[in-house]
Design a protein around this motif. Structure first.
Motif, PDB file in Angstrom:
ATOM      1  N   ALA A 141      28.632  29.966 -16.440  1.00 12.54           N
ATOM      2  CA  ALA A 141      27.524  29.724 -15.512  1.00 12.54           C
ATOM      3  C   ALA A 141      26.398  28.958 -16.198  1.00 12.54           C
ATOM      4  CB  ALA A 141      27.008  31.049 -14.956  1.00 12.54           C
ATOM      5  N   GLU A 142      26.097  29.329 -17.444  1.00 13.22           N
ATOM      6  CA  GLU A 142      25.035  28.621 -18.154  1.00 13.22           C
ATOM      7  C   GLU A 142      25.469  27.214 -18.552  1.00 13.22           C
ATOM      8  OE1 GLU A 142      22.031  29.374 -18.314  1.00 13.22           O
ATOM      9  OE2 GLU A 142      21.935  31.523 -17.951  1.00 13.22           O
ATOM     10  N   LEU A 143      26.718  27.054 -18.941  1.00 11.99           N
ATOM     11  CA  LEU A 143      27.211  25.704 -19.224  1.00 11.99           C
ATOM     12  C   LEU A 143      27.146  24.838 -17.973  1.00 11.99           C
ATOM     13  CD1 LEU A 143      30.213  26.623 -21.528  1.00 11.99           C
ATOM     14  CD2 LEU A 143      28.195  25.298 -22.201  1.00 11.99           C
ATOM     15  N   ASP A 144      27.462  25.418 -16.812  1.00 10.05           N
ATOM     16  CA  ASP A 144      27.340  24.680 -15.560  1.00 10.05           C
ATOM     17  C   ASP A 144      25.879  24.323 -15.281  1.00 10.05           C
ATOM     18  OD1 ASP A 144      30.048  24.818 -15.141  1.00 10.05           O
ATOM     19  OD2 ASP A 144      29.957  26.432 -13.651  1.00 10.05           O
ATOM     20  N   HIS A 145      24.960  25.248 -15.596  1.00 11.04           N
ATOM     21  CA  HIS A 145      23.533  24.976 -15.404  1.00 11.04           C
ATOM     22  C   HIS A 145      23.110  23.756 -16.217  1.00 11.04           C
ATOM     23  CE1 HIS A 145      19.168  25.614 -15.247  1.00 11.04           C
ATOM     24  NE2 HIS A 145      19.184  25.445 -16.556  1.00 11.04           N
ATOM     25  N   TYR A 146      23.488  23.720 -17.486  1.00  7.43           N
ATOM     26  CA  TYR A 146      23.103  22.586 -18.320  1.00  7.43           C
ATOM     27  C   TYR A 146      23.827  21.309 -17.893  1.00  7.43           C
ATOM     28  CZ  TYR A 146      20.418  25.630 -21.377  1.00  7.43           C
ATOM     29  OH  TYR A 146      19.473  26.489 -21.882  1.00  7.43           O
TER      30      TYR A 146
ATOM     31  N   TRP B 249      21.348  28.190 -27.243  1.00  3.86           N
ATOM     32  CA  TRP B 249      22.505  28.931 -27.734  1.00  3.86           C
ATOM     33  C   TRP B 249      22.512  30.360 -27.188  1.00  3.86           C
ATOM     34  CZ3 TRP B 249      23.451  29.607 -33.753  1.00  3.86           C
ATOM     35  CH2 TRP B 249      24.698  30.203 -33.965  1.00  3.86           C
ATOM     36  N   ALA B 250      21.355  30.996 -27.117  1.00  4.57           N
ATOM     37  CA  ALA B 250      21.285  32.388 -26.673  1.00  4.57           C
ATOM     38  C   ALA B 250      21.697  32.551 -25.217  1.00  4.57           C
ATOM     39  CB  ALA B 250      19.868  32.934 -26.871  1.00  4.57           C
ATOM     40  N   ARG B 251      21.562  31.516 -24.423  1.00  2.00           N
ATOM     41  CA  ARG B 251      22.037  31.577 -23.034  1.00  2.00           C
ATOM     42  C   ARG B 251      23.533  31.291 -22.959  1.00  2.00           C
ATOM     43  NH1 ARG B 251      17.471  31.508 -19.594  1.00  2.00           N
ATOM     44  NH2 ARG B 251      15.622  30.465 -20.438  1.00  2.00           N
ATOM     45  N   ILE B 252      23.969  30.329 -23.750  1.00  4.02           N
ATOM     46  CA  ILE B 252      25.360  29.890 -23.665  1.00  4.02           C
ATOM     47  C   ILE B 252      26.314  30.896 -24.302  1.00  4.02           C
ATOM     48  CG2 ILE B 252      26.956  28.103 -24.516  1.00  4.02           C
ATOM     49  CD1 ILE B 252      24.594  26.111 -24.124  1.00  4.02           C
ATOM     50  N   GLU B 253      25.882  31.532 -25.402  1.00  2.00           N
ATOM     51  CA  GLU B 253      26.701  32.571 -26.058  1.00  2.00           C
ATOM     52  C   GLU B 253      25.855  33.831 -26.189  1.00  2.00           C
ATOM     53  OE1 GLU B 253      29.661  33.168 -29.955  1.00  2.00           O
ATOM     54  OE2 GLU B 253      28.270  31.468 -29.893  1.00  2.00           O
ATOM     55  N   PRO B 254      25.637  34.549 -25.082  1.00  2.00           N
ATOM     56  CA  PRO B 254      24.716  35.688 -25.107  1.00  2.00           C
ATOM     57  C   PRO B 254      25.215  36.873 -25.927  1.00  2.00           C
ATOM     58  CG  PRO B 254      25.827  35.541 -22.988  1.00  2.00           C
ATOM     59  CD  PRO B 254      26.179  34.292 -23.738  1.00  2.00           C
ATOM     60  N   SER B 255      26.498  36.976 -26.114  1.00  2.87           N
ATOM     61  CA  SER B 255      27.062  37.959 -27.035  1.00  2.87           C
ATOM     62  C   SER B 255      28.162  37.269 -27.825  1.00  2.87           C
ATOM     63  CB  SER B 255      27.605  39.188 -26.297  1.00  2.87           C
ATOM     64  OG  SER B 255      28.621  38.818 -25.381  1.00  2.87           O
ATOM     65  N   GLU B 256      28.398  37.766 -29.007  1.00  2.80           N
ATOM     66  CA  GLU B 256      29.286  37.059 -29.935  1.00  2.80           C
ATOM     67  C   GLU B 256      30.653  36.803 -29.326  1.00  2.80           C
ATOM     68  OE1 GLU B 256      30.978  37.365 -34.529  1.00  2.80           O
ATOM     69  OE2 GLU B 256      29.565  38.873 -33.761  1.00  2.80           O
ATOM     70  N   GLY B 257      31.031  35.525 -29.285  1.00  3.80           N
ATOM     71  CA  GLY B 257      32.337  35.135 -28.791  1.00  3.80           C
ATOM     72  C   GLY B 257      32.448  35.017 -27.286  1.00  3.80           C
TER      73      GLY B 257
ATOM     74  N   GLU C 295      32.557  20.229 -25.607  1.00  5.04           N
ATOM     75  CA  GLU C 295      33.732  20.198 -24.743  1.00  5.04           C
ATOM     76  C   GLU C 295      33.330  20.147 -23.276  1.00  5.04           C
ATOM     77  OE1 GLU C 295      37.062  22.624 -27.428  1.00  5.04           O
ATOM     78  OE2 GLU C 295      35.824  23.707 -25.954  1.00  5.04           O
ATOM     79  N   ARG C 296      32.281  20.890 -22.918  1.00  3.23           N
ATOM     80  CA  ARG C 296      31.843  20.954 -21.516  1.00  3.23           C
ATOM     81  C   ARG C 296      30.835  19.870 -21.158  1.00  3.23           C
ATOM     82  NH1 ARG C 296      30.838  20.521 -17.072  1.00  3.23           N
ATOM     83  NH2 ARG C 296      30.373  22.058 -15.441  1.00  3.23           N
ATOM     84  N   LEU C 297      29.941  19.532 -22.093  1.00  5.08           N
ATOM     85  CA  LEU C 297      28.790  18.689 -21.756  1.00  5.08           C
ATOM     86  C   LEU C 297      28.792  17.324 -22.442  1.00  5.08           C
ATOM     87  CD1 LEU C 297      25.973  21.400 -22.068  1.00  5.08           C
ATOM     88  CD2 LEU C 297      27.279  20.780 -20.032  1.00  5.08           C
ATOM     89  N   GLY C 298      29.684  17.121 -23.391  1.00  2.00           N
ATOM     90  CA  GLY C 298      29.630  15.912 -24.214  1.00  2.00           C
ATOM     91  C   GLY C 298      29.670  14.620 -23.421  1.00  2.00           C
TER      92      GLY C 298
ATOM     93  N   TYR D 259      13.379  25.775 -16.732  1.00  2.00           N
ATOM     94  CA  TYR D 259      14.741  26.200 -16.416  1.00  2.00           C
ATOM     95  C   TYR D 259      15.033  25.935 -14.944  1.00  2.00           C
ATOM     96  CZ  TYR D 259      18.969  29.064 -16.268  1.00  2.00           C
ATOM     97  OH  TYR D 259      20.270  29.495 -16.115  1.00  2.00           O
ATOM     98  N   HIS D 260      14.008  26.130 -14.091  1.00  2.00           N
ATOM     99  CA  HIS D 260      14.165  25.893 -12.667  1.00  2.00           C
ATOM    100  C   HIS D 260      13.564  24.568 -12.210  1.00  2.00           C
ATOM    101  CE1 HIS D 260      14.140  30.387 -13.054  1.00  2.00           C
ATOM    102  NE2 HIS D 260      15.272  30.195 -12.392  1.00  2.00           N
ATOM    103  N   ARG D 261      12.591  24.034 -12.968  1.00  2.00           N
ATOM    104  CA  ARG D 261      11.830  22.868 -12.515  1.00  2.00           C
ATOM    105  C   ARG D 261      12.192  21.594 -13.288  1.00  2.00           C
ATOM    106  NH1 ARG D 261       7.237  25.273  -9.580  1.00  2.00           N
ATOM    107  NH2 ARG D 261       7.500  27.528  -9.802  1.00  2.00           N
TER     108      ARG D 261
END
Length: 438
Positions: A119-124, A106-114, A175-178, A82-84
């Protein structure tokens, strides 16, 4: 760092020597028999959960950290990719690879339903940008066995609206990363639960599996708790197939030109009786072949070994057969057989998205790679459109219930310091990729 694409054979050998690796095989890589087709991808594959570390919002994290547990180890920091990730990309590029298959979680990008984390999308996005900056074409997997905890708590892929939720997530990611992706796949080994049913000893282990899933449900007050790899295939299978179809359509609506594929676990089914071969292939693939025919631009072959069947079921490997550290037969010839099957059955461009061996004897890893590539070459000679060879994996990482004791990697990782150390097999595969011959 020098442009990896410009590192020649002599410099590669010098690099290996500086790393303390004897690499006579690297000097011979250019002797491979034929050039690969234009655009052929040489790379490695890895998943987010197995490498990133601290994926605390996922169903896998919960099940690793409760008792009873099926996991020998907890994933913890994993390889801290994640960092390296920059270091990992640099290693792959310097070796001479031109592609990198990785996952988004998925669990990082949508940590709770909806709720989608910008920030995570920016990370990826940063990851994919750096991947491309190193000359590596990213193949992105949207789901590699893990799901958000909230999704598992509501019943996972055993709930009627799960396909819509998965497609919504896929659309949001693309939409963000494609625009940074070279290719994308929805599920990794979508038929994994069907493979598990064929494995020896699973029936005996099933009570333990059910107990662990039930305990996860009790801990989270979730009587419908369901994890993808252990879900009832009669219920989850059709819903996952619909999820893939909806995700394919959602991705195409956003990025029509982005190649969208599917990967299956494609172990080589063998029997003296052709009817048994067909029977067990149907059991392994279910309806996924039809899904791949109608809703995939390419097909990912992921082959590690063979399974032999007779009238009584699965047959033990032949007496004296070499076994890998993962407990299955050393049989790299399986890859060519499954490529041939996939070409005939699916009829889409074939990508080898995983091929590898668990071993602590790196000479056997080199032998496995060479023999697997001999099979890829034979398929190309037969006119089968094979477009990649992605080895699993770049790093020794978290191997699910087997923990950290099973080593598939081209690169060893010190789990205390996270130091990466190349193995001779890394240099060997890199030399073949540089020669661009197979």
């Amino acid at each position: 760092m020098k442009d990896a694409a410009r590192l020649g054979r002599r410099e590669l050998i010098a690099t290996a020597a500086a790393l303390g690796i004897a690499a006579p095989a690297a000097a011979q890589a250019s002797g491979r028999k034929r050039a690969v087709p234009p655009g052929f991808l040489w790379g490695t594959a890895i998943s987010a959960h197995q490498s990133e570390g601290n994926n605390t919002n996922s169903d896998a994290w919960l099940m690793e950290n409760i008792q009873p547990s099926m996991f020998k180890d907890r994933s913890g920091d994993a390889t801290d990719s994640y960092h390296r990730y920059e270091e990992d990309f640099a290693i792959a590029a310097k070796l001479g690879l031109n592609s990198y298959r990785l996952g988004v979680e998925w669990a990082r990008i949508e940590p709770s339903e909806g709720h989608f984390s910008n920030a995570e999308l920016d990370h990826y996005a940063r990851m994919l940008e750096r991947c491309r900056a190193h000359g590596l074409r990213p193949i992105v997997t949207l789901n590699h066995f893990t799901t958000p905890l909230w999704f598992a708590q509501r019943g996972g892929f055993e709930v009627a609206d799960s396909p819509q939720l998965f497609a919504r997530y896929c659309r949001k990611v693309v939409e963000r990363l494609g625009g940074l992706m070279h290719m994308v796949t929805t599920f990794n080994e979508a038929n994994i639960r069907l493979l598990v049913d064929l494995m020896p000893g699973f029936a005996e282990a099933l009570p333990k599996v059910k107990a662990a899933v039930a305990e996860a449900g009790r801990r989270t007050n979730s009587p419908k708790f369901s994890r993808l790899a252990y879900a009832d295939p009669a219920v989850a299978g059709p819903l996952m197939q619909e999820a893939h179809r909806l995700a394919y359509e959602a991705i195409k609506a956003v990025r029509p030109s982005l190649p969208v594929g599917i990967t299956l676990t494609t172990q080589d089914i063998q029997s003296d009786d052709p009817k048994l071969v067909e029977h067990y292939r149907e059991r392994l693939y279910g309806g996924w072949v039809d899904v791949a025919r109608s809703h995939a631009d390419f097909f990912g072959v992921q082959t590690y070994t063979r399974f032999i069947f007779d009238q009584n079921g699965l047959v033990a490997p032949p007496a004296g057969a070499e076994m890998t550290a993962a407990g299955y037969e050393f049989y790299p010839q399986a890859l060519a057989n499954t490529i041939r099957w996939a070409h005939k059955a699916v009829g889409k461009p074939i990508y080898v998205t995983e091929s590898g061996i668990a071993t602590d004897d790196d000479a056997r890893r080199i032998a496995f790679i060479d023999q697997a590539l001999d099979g890829v070459r034979a398929c190309l000679d037969e006119g089968i459109p094979v477009h990649s060879y992605l080895y699993w994996s770049l790093l020794d990482n978290f191997e699910w219930t087997s923990g950290y004791g099973v080593h598939f990697g081209l690169v060893a990782v010190d789990l205390q310091t996270f130091k990466r150390t190349l193995k001779p097999s890394a240099v060997h595969l890199g030399a073949i990729a540089r020669a661009n011959r197979i």
